[in-house]
Design an enzyme around this catalytic site. Sequence first.
Site, PDB file in Angstrom:
ATOM      1  N   LYS A   1      33.889  48.702  35.532  1.00  0.00           N
ATOM      2  CA  LYS A   1      35.100  49.504  35.685  1.00  0.00           C
ATOM      3  C   LYS A   1      34.760  50.973  35.910  1.00  0.00           C
ATOM      4  O   LYS A   1      35.446  51.662  36.663  1.00  0.00           O
ATOM      5  CB  LYS A   1      35.996  49.381  34.446  1.00  0.00           C
ATOM      6  CG  LYS A   1      36.775  48.074  34.395  1.00  0.00           C
ATOM      7  CD  LYS A   1      37.893  48.157  33.371  1.00  0.00           C
ATOM      8  CE  LYS A   1      38.714  46.878  33.334  1.00  0.00           C
ATOM      9  NZ  LYS A   1      39.686  46.874  32.235  1.00  0.00           N
TER      10      LYS A   1
ATOM     11  N   LYS B   1      42.611  41.963  38.730  1.00  0.00           N
ATOM     12  CA  LYS B   1      43.847  42.737  38.852  1.00  0.00           C
ATOM     13  C   LYS B   1      43.625  44.042  39.589  1.00  0.00           C
ATOM     14  O   LYS B   1      44.532  44.592  40.167  1.00  0.00           O
ATOM     15  CB  LYS B   1      44.377  43.097  37.449  1.00  0.00           C
ATOM     16  CG  LYS B   1      44.926  41.933  36.684  1.00  0.00           C
ATOM     17  CD  LYS B   1      45.734  42.402  35.489  1.00  0.00           C
ATOM     18  CE  LYS B   1      44.848  42.884  34.364  1.00  0.00           C
ATOM     19  NZ  LYS B   1      45.519  42.836  33.050  1.00  0.00           N
TER      20      LYS B   1
ATOM     21  N   LYS C   1      34.805  37.676  40.279  1.00  0.00           N
ATOM     22  CA  LYS C   1      35.988  37.081  39.667  1.00  0.00           C
ATOM     23  C   LYS C   1      37.267  37.660  40.293  1.00  0.00           C
ATOM     24  O   LYS C   1      37.284  38.807  40.758  1.00  0.00           O
ATOM     25  CB  LYS C   1      35.983  37.303  38.148  1.00  0.00           C
ATOM     26  CG  LYS C   1      36.140  38.747  37.740  1.00  0.00           C
ATOM     27  CD  LYS C   1      36.443  38.896  36.248  1.00  0.00           C
ATOM     28  CE  LYS C   1      36.692  40.376  35.970  1.00  0.00           C
ATOM     29  NZ  LYS C   1      37.234  40.667  34.669  1.00  0.00           N
TER      30      LYS C   1
HETATM   31  P1  AMP Z   1      42.611  41.203  32.159  1.00  0.00           P
HETATM   32  O1  AMP Z   1      42.978  40.935  33.571  1.00  0.00           O
HETATM   33  O2  AMP Z   1      41.234  41.780  32.083  1.00  0.00           O
HETATM   34  O3  AMP Z   1      43.638  41.934  31.354  1.00  0.00           O
HETATM   35  O4  AMP Z   1      42.481  39.781  31.488  1.00  0.00           O
HETATM   36  C1  AMP Z   1      43.488  39.099  30.779  1.00  0.00           C
HETATM   37  C2  AMP Z   1      42.987  37.722  30.423  1.00  0.00           C
HETATM   38  O5  AMP Z   1      42.751  36.947  31.613  1.00  0.00           O
HETATM   39  C3  AMP Z   1      41.662  37.724  29.662  1.00  0.00           C
HETATM   40  O6  AMP Z   1      41.656  36.676  28.736  1.00  0.00           O
HETATM   41  C4  AMP Z   1      40.641  37.468  30.742  1.00  0.00           C
HETATM   42  O7  AMP Z   1      39.479  36.873  30.245  1.00  0.00           O
HETATM   43  C5  AMP Z   1      41.404  36.514  31.648  1.00  0.00           C
HETATM   44  N1  AMP Z   1      40.938  36.629  33.035  1.00  0.00           N
HETATM   45  C6  AMP Z   1      40.922  37.742  33.789  1.00  0.00           C
HETATM   46  N2  AMP Z   1      40.455  37.490  35.014  1.00  0.00           N
HETATM   47  C7  AMP Z   1      40.133  36.163  35.043  1.00  0.00           C
HETATM   48  C8  AMP Z   1      39.592  35.291  36.030  1.00  0.00           C
HETATM   49  N3  AMP Z   1      39.299  35.725  37.237  1.00  0.00           N
HETATM   50  N4  AMP Z   1      39.405  33.991  35.692  1.00  0.00           N
HETATM   51  C9  AMP Z   1      39.717  33.545  34.463  1.00  0.00           C
HETATM   52  N5  AMP Z   1      40.243  34.307  33.481  1.00  0.00           N
HETATM   53  C10 AMP Z   1      40.439  35.611  33.765  1.00  0.00           C
END
Ligand code: AMP
Length: 335
Positions: A120, A204, A201
């Site tokens: 990040k 967002k 991955k």
């Molecule tokens: P975040 O987008 O970082 O706020 O992630 C929110 C939740 O979604 C967390 O539990 C992450 O581990 C999960 N997550 C985020 N991106 C992925 C992805 N590409 N595949 C699977 N889980 C994800």
Amino acid sequence: MEMESKKKKTIFSGVAPSGNIHIGNYLGAIKQWVKIQESGEFRTIFCVVDEHAITVPQDPEKLRAKIMEVAALYLAVGIDPEKSLIFIQSHVSEHAELGWILNTITPLGELQRMTQFKDKSQKQKSILAGLFNYPTLMAADILLYQTNLVPVGEDQLQHIELTRTLAKKFNAQFGETFVIPEPMINKTGARIMGLDNPENKMSKSAESPNNYIALLDSPETIRKKIKVAVTDSGSEIKYDREKKPAVSNLLTIYSLFAEKPIEEIEKEYEGKGYAEFKKDLAEVIIEGLSPLQAKYKEFENNPDAVMAILKKGAEKAKETASRTMSEVREKIGFV
Ligand code: AMP
Ligand code: TRP
């Protein structure tokens, strides 16, 4: 009833209200939350972690809207305020307070190792101290509720490992205070890859919206994004992470939405090409998302009801959080 709920293990998880919540978040984490809630076996707590969102600059108006959007999405996917606690992190000031205290026992080196920070911070013009300290706030979120299990995607494992380290360190230094939490990771879907680049991955904060399918994307957008999704050389619909990373990712998504094993899908598409597979995949996703999109509209049109749920959730969360904090203050020697 009270006795029974005391024995239940506690589950805590959260999503930051930044960017567009996508099918990676859903398949990797949020969909699991609903299953856990419905099992009735756990005390379940789900938080909109707005204090994490501001570790990168946010526009206040957009942030306000995003917080309500994520809360409404939690409700739309099936988080039920009768069965789970749902609240906004900043409504419970103990998160920031414990986060600060944990900072004072966290070695710099631990934070410097965090791969999410490295990723990040590369994208930021100016790297803020809050982004660096993000994992200690996450540890506070988890430890405040004496959490046993944290259902997240694979990318959060390192943060949970740090949370465990900090909990053990605090307990050793000041006496038994925190439960040592464990991660809870899906067997499939824990790491959904970007549609435009199966090496990374789905994210967002991706530059191109063709990287992800947002939970609120329209059917037209979903069809377009799947159509332009990267595929591999050859023409077979076959799961092979090494040789066919893009198709394997699409198969994983198909399998999770259709709730069908991957082998079965491979058989169905024997002798058929990518175009046909993708066309069907788009429909499977559209169908999978349509109930939650319909429900989302109801909540979107009723922000007062959503806010009332969040306020009640915060009040209940505060009961546990303040108990933990009293103990922490006392143990570290505050008067
Ligand atoms: P975040 O987008 O970082 O706020 O992630 C929110 C939740 O979604 C967390 O539990 C992450 O581990 C999960 N997550 C985020 N991106 C992925 C992805 N590409 N595949 C699977 N889980 C994800
Ligand atoms: N860091 C998590 C993410 O990026 C979000 C989060 C913050 C979280 N606090 C948490 C997840 C506590 C689980 C438990 O996805």
